[in-house]
Scaffold this motif. Structure first.
Motif, PDB file in Angstrom:
ATOM      1  N   ARG A   1       0.742  -1.181  -0.007  1.00 15.84           N
ATOM      2  CA  ARG A   1       0.092  -0.113   0.107  1.00 15.84           C
ATOM      3  C   ARG A   1       1.084   1.313  -0.098  1.00 15.84           C
ATOM      4  NH1 ARG A   1      -4.664  -2.174   4.239  1.00 15.84           N
ATOM      5  NH2 ARG A   1      -6.090  -3.136   2.591  1.00 15.84           N
ATOM      6  N   GLU A   2       2.088   1.166   0.807  1.00 16.17           N
ATOM      7  CA  GLU A   2       2.674   2.413   0.673  1.00 16.17           C
ATOM      8  C   GLU A   2       3.414   2.521  -0.589  1.00 16.17           C
ATOM      9  OE1 GLU A   2       5.740   1.649   3.747  1.00 16.17           O
ATOM     10  OE2 GLU A   2       4.528   2.021   5.516  1.00 16.17           O
ATOM     11  N   ARG A   3       3.713   1.577  -1.285  1.00 14.08           N
ATOM     12  CA  ARG A   3       4.473   1.617  -2.751  1.00 14.08           C
ATOM     13  C   ARG A   3       3.146   2.231  -3.473  1.00 14.08           C
ATOM     14  NH1 ARG A   3       6.596  -4.374  -3.873  1.00 14.08           N
ATOM     15  NH2 ARG A   3       6.596  -3.057  -6.144  1.00 14.08           N
ATOM     16  N   LYS A   4       1.945   1.710  -3.360  1.00 14.42           N
ATOM     17  CA  LYS A   4       0.978   2.043  -4.349  1.00 14.42           C
ATOM     18  C   LYS A   4       0.748   3.646  -4.035  1.00 14.42           C
ATOM     19  CE  LYS A   4      -4.008   1.357  -5.190  1.00 14.42           C
ATOM     20  NZ  LYS A   4      -4.725   2.499  -4.471  1.00 14.42           N
ATOM     21  N   ARG A   5       0.702   3.872  -2.692  1.00 15.27           N
ATOM     22  CA  ARG A   5       0.519   5.581  -2.480  1.00 15.27           C
ATOM     23  C   ARG A   5       1.498   6.333  -3.103  1.00 15.27           C
ATOM     24  NH1 ARG A   5      -1.082   3.594   2.684  1.00 15.27           N
ATOM     25  NH2 ARG A   5       0.672   3.613   3.421  1.00 15.27           N
ATOM     26  N   ASP A   6       2.749   5.865  -3.078  1.00  9.37           N
ATOM     27  CA  ASP A   6       3.805   6.521  -3.795  1.00  9.37           C
ATOM     28  C   ASP A   6       3.735   6.685  -5.267  1.00  9.37           C
ATOM     29  OD1 ASP A   6       5.178   6.717  -1.253  1.00  9.37           O
ATOM     30  OD2 ASP A   6       6.736   4.930  -1.811  1.00  9.37           O
ATOM     31  N   LEU A   7       3.285   5.432  -5.879  1.00  9.91           N
ATOM     32  CA  LEU A   7       2.983   5.448  -7.188  1.00  9.91           C
ATOM     33  C   LEU A   7       1.785   6.639  -7.612  1.00  9.91           C
ATOM     34  CD1 LEU A   7       3.050   2.067  -8.535  1.00  9.91           C
ATOM     35  CD2 LEU A   7       4.342   3.723  -9.611  1.00  9.91           C
TER      36      LEU A   7
ATOM     37  N   ALA B   1      -0.014   1.067 -15.147  1.00 10.60           N
ATOM     38  CA  ALA B   1       0.025  -0.682 -14.863  1.00 10.60           C
ATOM     39  C   ALA B   1       0.707  -1.053 -13.804  1.00 10.60           C
ATOM     40  CB  ALA B   1       0.754  -1.115 -16.237  1.00 10.60           C
ATOM     41  N   ASP B   2       1.764  -0.465 -13.237  1.00  9.79           N
ATOM     42  CA  ASP B   2       2.353  -0.746 -12.159  1.00  9.79           C
ATOM     43  C   ASP B   2       1.517  -0.796 -11.013  1.00  9.79           C
ATOM     44  OD1 ASP B   2       4.660  -1.422 -13.605  1.00  9.79           O
ATOM     45  OD2 ASP B   2       5.729   0.425 -12.994  1.00  9.79           O
ATOM     46  N   ARG B   3       0.881   0.437 -11.012  1.00  5.01           N
ATOM     47  CA  ARG B   3      -0.205   0.424  -9.718  1.00  5.01           C
ATOM     48  C   ARG B   3      -1.330  -0.432  -9.934  1.00  5.01           C
ATOM     49  NH1 ARG B   3      -5.134   2.322  -9.292  1.00  5.01           N
ATOM     50  NH2 ARG B   3      -5.787   3.421  -7.502  1.00  5.01           N
ATOM     51  N   ASN B   4      -1.887  -0.799 -11.065  1.00  7.32           N
ATOM     52  CA  ASN B   4      -2.694  -1.921 -11.263  1.00  7.32           C
ATOM     53  C   ASN B   4      -2.217  -3.231 -10.795  1.00  7.32           C
ATOM     54  OD1 ASN B   4      -4.660  -0.137 -12.051  1.00  7.32           O
ATOM     55  ND2 ASN B   4      -4.245  -0.409 -14.329  1.00  7.32           N
ATOM     56  N   ASP B   5      -0.983  -3.647 -11.031  1.00  7.35           N
ATOM     57  CA  ASP B   5      -0.199  -4.653 -10.691  1.00  7.35           C
ATOM     58  C   ASP B   5      -0.518  -4.882  -8.952  1.00  7.35           C
ATOM     59  OD1 ASP B   5      -0.108  -5.906 -13.143  1.00  7.35           O
ATOM     60  OD2 ASP B   5       1.847  -5.085 -13.569  1.00  7.35           O
ATOM     61  N   LEU B   6      -0.017  -3.671  -8.456  1.00  8.03           N
ATOM     62  CA  LEU B   6       0.432  -3.697  -6.956  1.00  8.03           C
ATOM     63  C   LEU B   6      -1.270  -3.949  -6.379  1.00  8.03           C
ATOM     64  CD1 LEU B   6       2.688  -0.829  -6.275  1.00  8.03           C
ATOM     65  CD2 LEU B   6       3.035  -2.943  -5.952  1.00  8.03           C
ATOM     66  N   GLN B   7      -2.267  -3.123  -7.091  1.00  8.35           N
ATOM     67  CA  GLN B   7      -3.469  -3.334  -6.558  1.00  8.35           C
ATOM     68  C   GLN B   7      -4.078  -4.844  -6.504  1.00  8.35           C
ATOM     69  OE1 GLN B   7      -5.430  -0.962  -5.013  1.00  8.35           O
ATOM     70  NE2 GLN B   7      -6.522  -2.697  -4.360  1.00  8.35           N
ATOM     71  N   GLU B   8      -3.696  -5.638  -7.594  1.00  6.38           N
ATOM     72  CA  GLU B   8      -4.076  -7.103  -7.851  1.00  6.38           C
ATOM     73  C   GLU B   8      -3.276  -7.591  -6.582  1.00  6.38           C
ATOM     74  OE1 GLU B   8      -3.221  -8.852 -11.467  1.00  6.38           O
ATOM     75  OE2 GLU B   8      -4.710  -7.747 -12.453  1.00  6.38           O
ATOM     76  N   LYS B   9      -1.816  -7.436  -6.388  1.00  9.61           N
ATOM     77  CA  LYS B   9      -1.161  -8.236  -5.204  1.00  9.61           C
ATOM     78  C   LYS B   9      -1.915  -7.844  -3.843  1.00  9.61           C
ATOM     79  CE  LYS B   9       3.069  -8.344  -7.764  1.00  9.61           C
ATOM     80  NZ  LYS B   9       4.339  -7.684  -7.989  1.00  9.61           N
ATOM     81  N   ILE B  10      -2.253  -6.591  -3.873  1.00  8.59           N
ATOM     82  CA  ILE B  10      -3.037  -6.247  -2.508  1.00  8.59           C
ATOM     83  C   ILE B  10      -4.412  -6.975  -2.346  1.00  8.59           C
ATOM     84  CG2 ILE B  10      -4.099  -4.352  -1.345  1.00  8.59           C
ATOM     85  CD1 ILE B  10      -1.899  -2.627  -2.406  1.00  8.59           C
ATOM     86  N   ASP B  11      -5.230  -6.877  -3.404  1.00  5.77           N
ATOM     87  CA  ASP B  11      -6.064  -7.539  -3.331  1.00  5.77           C
ATOM     88  C   ASP B  11      -6.092  -9.125  -2.917  1.00  5.77           C
ATOM     89  OD1 ASP B  11      -7.507  -5.344  -4.019  1.00  5.77           O
ATOM     90  OD2 ASP B  11      -7.662  -5.831  -6.066  1.00  5.77           O
ATOM     91  N   ASP B  12      -5.129  -9.833  -3.652  1.00  7.46           N
ATOM     92  CA  ASP B  12      -5.052 -11.193  -3.453  1.00  7.46           C
ATOM     93  C   ASP B  12      -4.441 -11.425  -1.996  1.00  7.46           C
ATOM     94  OD1 ASP B  12      -5.453 -12.025  -5.893  1.00  7.46           O
ATOM     95  OD2 ASP B  12      -3.578 -12.133  -6.588  1.00  7.46           O
ATOM     96  N   LEU B  13      -3.441 -10.622  -1.363  1.00  3.12           N
ATOM     97  CA  LEU B  13      -3.153 -10.547  -0.185  1.00  3.12           C
ATOM     98  C   LEU B  13      -4.117 -10.480   0.756  1.00  3.12           C
ATOM     99  CD1 LEU B  13       0.437  -9.016  -0.398  1.00  3.12           C
ATOM    100  CD2 LEU B  13       0.021 -11.614  -0.239  1.00  3.12           C
ATOM    101  N   THR B  14      -5.005  -9.296   0.775  1.00 12.29           N
ATOM    102  CA  THR B  14      -5.988  -8.839   1.689  1.00 12.29           C
ATOM    103  C   THR B  14      -7.268 -10.303   1.509  1.00 12.29           C
ATOM    104  OG1 THR B  14      -6.024  -6.763   0.901  1.00 12.29           O
ATOM    105  CG2 THR B  14      -7.736  -7.268   1.945  1.00 12.29           C
TER     106      THR B  14
END
Length: 648
Positions: free
Chosen positions: A278-284, A360-373
């Protein structure tokens, strides 16, 4: 606000330091409002000010200002928004018209950079964009919850059916008990009559008779007490057996949970990973906002032809230098040197490519966040399940120990009571050698009959209570049937909601695209339409079945032969119209008009003026207040009866 109000009065807009605006106050009217003027006249900035007042976080502050504001009033409503620059980002405060602006940003605020409008020309996933406002995870959670409730109701209904089947047997048993009691009471009357005759014939002392009667009374009481103890003992043993069976089931469930657990995963560890992502996503997000601001600013500067710098600095001088009058060279507003316009456009393209890459990087991070959540939620549920199982097992062990103690006590009581009954039976036997043997036998018969009658009456009471309980319980069925029907309807609605929205979006686009093409009369385009098809896509780590929207373009040759073309072969005007119609489809499918009564349009220069006029008239049908920014030559094609704003 959650439901839009129809606009019946003029709309007053006052803005300071929004985009390129220093300060302005403009009055709009219900219907079509035309912002007409040359480039660099703050028309787009004014649209951004309206967006800010309505709730969007996409407008920008004036380059040389640290704060700005906008107020919007119509009918009895007054809405204010403030913008502040904090650590190179813009933050918002105030009370806007919308609490959630996502739908309006996607489908009502149709500026040049609008994502729905650009989706067609960029080849974006049209289905994903239309479905983005729909929380499919929440829908699935609702479905699972309703399915669980439906299963519980089905189990309860099955149980009620079993109870209903039990009723006839209970009612038959009640009749049988009544008959048995009636027969026993008749038999008892005969024995009691015999006793009266024996008492009349036998001369015995009163004390001897009382002793005999007292002994039988004590024996009856002792036998009843023994039966009560044996009933309690059997009940305790059944309860212990049920608890032991439940313990076995719970231990099996606990073993299954243990087998499923991954020792390297825990909710706490996953929380750390989620927080990091999430911190990486906020930075993005910050980078994307900054990139978008830079891109928007440079697009506006390039489109407006630059700012003339004189001795006195105007509204945009803080961030730009003068653009030369020629079309091929400009003065760079960052370094001040003369550069080719193509070089700036090339840099702008690279910035846009970088923005897409970061997105695209942000969307990939969101997918990972969703999977982990999702995984974290699953682990927490499993952890909670384990804790509940362990707590219940501990409780069962305590209950088993209590039942064991109670069984031991009851077995001791039964042994003592059996000894008491034996002693009383021995006492009654002592009368056998006397002259009262016939009286004794009659008393024994009467005693046995009384006990049988008491037992049958007790059983009848239990049967009556059970019948009453079953009848009261079975009355639930109508209510349960009604609720089950409601759940079935809700499940059908939830399971088809996504499909309905997709179908409605495709139908709306195809219908309006057909109408627009007919009105605008583009040469050799027979049809532009979306096909909805099923396909396999990757979501996170999984492959799932999901629909896709394929855009088709059908053209015809001079001799009337039809063929399918590609979207990139459309003219810029045709692509712009197609993108706007796609945005309109989203506007209608998601009922955006019920949330916000405004629609904003700009950057229509690629479309010729007559077609712009027809397009604006078509869109005005679906919005109470349509605000469109046009060049003077394009605005001249519209009806003079519309509200024209020439100065901002």
């Amino acid at each position: 606000m959650s439901v839009a109000e129809s606009i019946e009065t003029p709309v007053e807009v006052a803005a300071e330091n929004i985009g390129g605006i220093d300060s302005t106050r403009v009055s709009l009217e219900p219907g079509i409002n035309v912002l007409t003027g040359r480039n660099a006249t703050n028309r787009t900035s004014f649209l951004q000010a309206i967006m800010a007042a309505l709730g969007s976080d996409r407008p920008s502050l004036k380059g040389d200002a640290d704060e700005g504001s906008v107020e919007l009033s119509f009918d009895d409503g007054h809405y204010r928004r403030s913008l502040y620059r904090r650590n190179d980002t813009v933050v918002f405060d105030g009370e806007p018209y919308l609490e959630e602006p996502e739908l309006a940003d996607l489908f009502a605020f149709l500026l040049e950079s609008n994502e729905a409008r650009r989706a067609v020309s960029r080849g974006d996933d049209l289905r994903e964009l239309i479905m983005r406002p729909i929380d499919t995870d929440e829908i699935q959670a609702e479905i699972r919850q309703l399915e669980d409730e439906k299963r519980e109701i089905d189990d309860r209904l099955d149980h009620l059916d079993d109870l209903k089947n039990e009723l006839p047997g209970l009612e038959e048993r009640r009749v049988s008990i009544d008959d048995e009691i009636e027969n026993l009471e008749a038999e008892l009357e005969e024995v009691e009559a015999e006793l009266e005759e024996l008492d009349a014939d036998v001369e015995e002392s009163q004390s001897r008779k009382e002793e005999l009667e007292s002994t039988f009374a004590d024996l009856r009481s002792a036998r009843r007490e023994l039966e009560s103890i044996e009933y309690d003992l059997e009940t305790e043993r059944e309860s212990r057996t049920e608890l032991e069976n439940e313990r076995d089931r719970l231990e099996t469930d606990l073993d299954d949970l243990t087998d499923e657990e991954d020792g390297d995963e825990s909710p706490e560890r996953l929380q750390g990973r989620v927080q990091e992502l999430r911190e990486r996503k906020r930075d993005l997000d910050t980078t994307l906002n900054e990139l978008q601001s830079v891109i928007r600013f440079n697009e506006e500067r390039l489109e407006d032809g630059g700012i003339d710098l004189g001795d006195t600095m105007d509204e945009d001088d803080a961030v730009t230098d003068r653009l030369l009058a020629g079309d091929s060279e400009v003065v760079c507003w960052t370094c001040g040197s003369e550069v080719e316009r193509d070089a700036i456009e090339s840099t702008l393209e690279r910035l846009q490519e970088l923005h897409q890459s970061k997105l695209a990087d942000r969307n990939d991070l969101q997918e990972k966040i969703d999977d982990l959540t999702s995984r974290q939620k699953e682990l927490r549920q499993r952890q909670n399940r384990r804790e509940r199982l362990e707590e219940r097992l501990d409780s069962i062990e305590d209950d088993l120990a209590a039942h064991g103690d109670r069984i031991d006590d009851l077995e001791d009581e039964r042994s003592d009571q059996e000894q008491r009954v034996e002693e009383l039976e021995d006492d009654t036997e002592s009368f056998d050698d006397t002259d009262y043997s016939e009286v004794l036998e009659a008393h024994r018969d009467a005693n046995g009959l009384e006990i049988e009658i008491e037992n049958l009456e007790g059983e009848r009471t239990e049967v009556d209570d059970r019948i009453a309980e079953l009848e009261a319980t079975i009355e639930e069925r109508e209510e349960l049937d009604d609720r089950r029907e409601e759940i079935t309807d809700e499940l059908a609605d939830l399971r088809t909601r996504v499909d309905r929205i997709e179908d409605d979006a495709v139908e709306a686009f195809n219908e309006h695209m057909s109408s627009i093409l007919s009105i605008l009369d583009y040469a050799n385009i027979d049809r532009i339409w979306i096909e909805r098809r099923e396909g396999t896509v990757k979501e996170g780590r999984r492959k799932v079945e999901r629909t896709a929207f394929d855009l088709h373009v059908i053209r015809s040759t001079a001799d009337g032969t039809s063929y399918e073309d590609r979207i990139e072969h459309l003219s810029e005007s045709e692509r712009e119209v197609t993108g706007l119609v796609f945005a309109l489809a989203g506007y209608l499918v998601h009922d955006v008009y019920e949330q916000v009564p405004f629609m904003l349009l700009d950057s229509l220069e690629a479309i010729d003026s007559d077609r712009i006029a027809a397009l604006v008239e078509y869109f005005e049908t679906y919005a109470d207040c349509l605000v469109v920014a046009l060049l003077p030559e394009d605005a001249s094609a519209l009806d003079d009866a519309h509200n024209y704003v020439t100065e901002i």
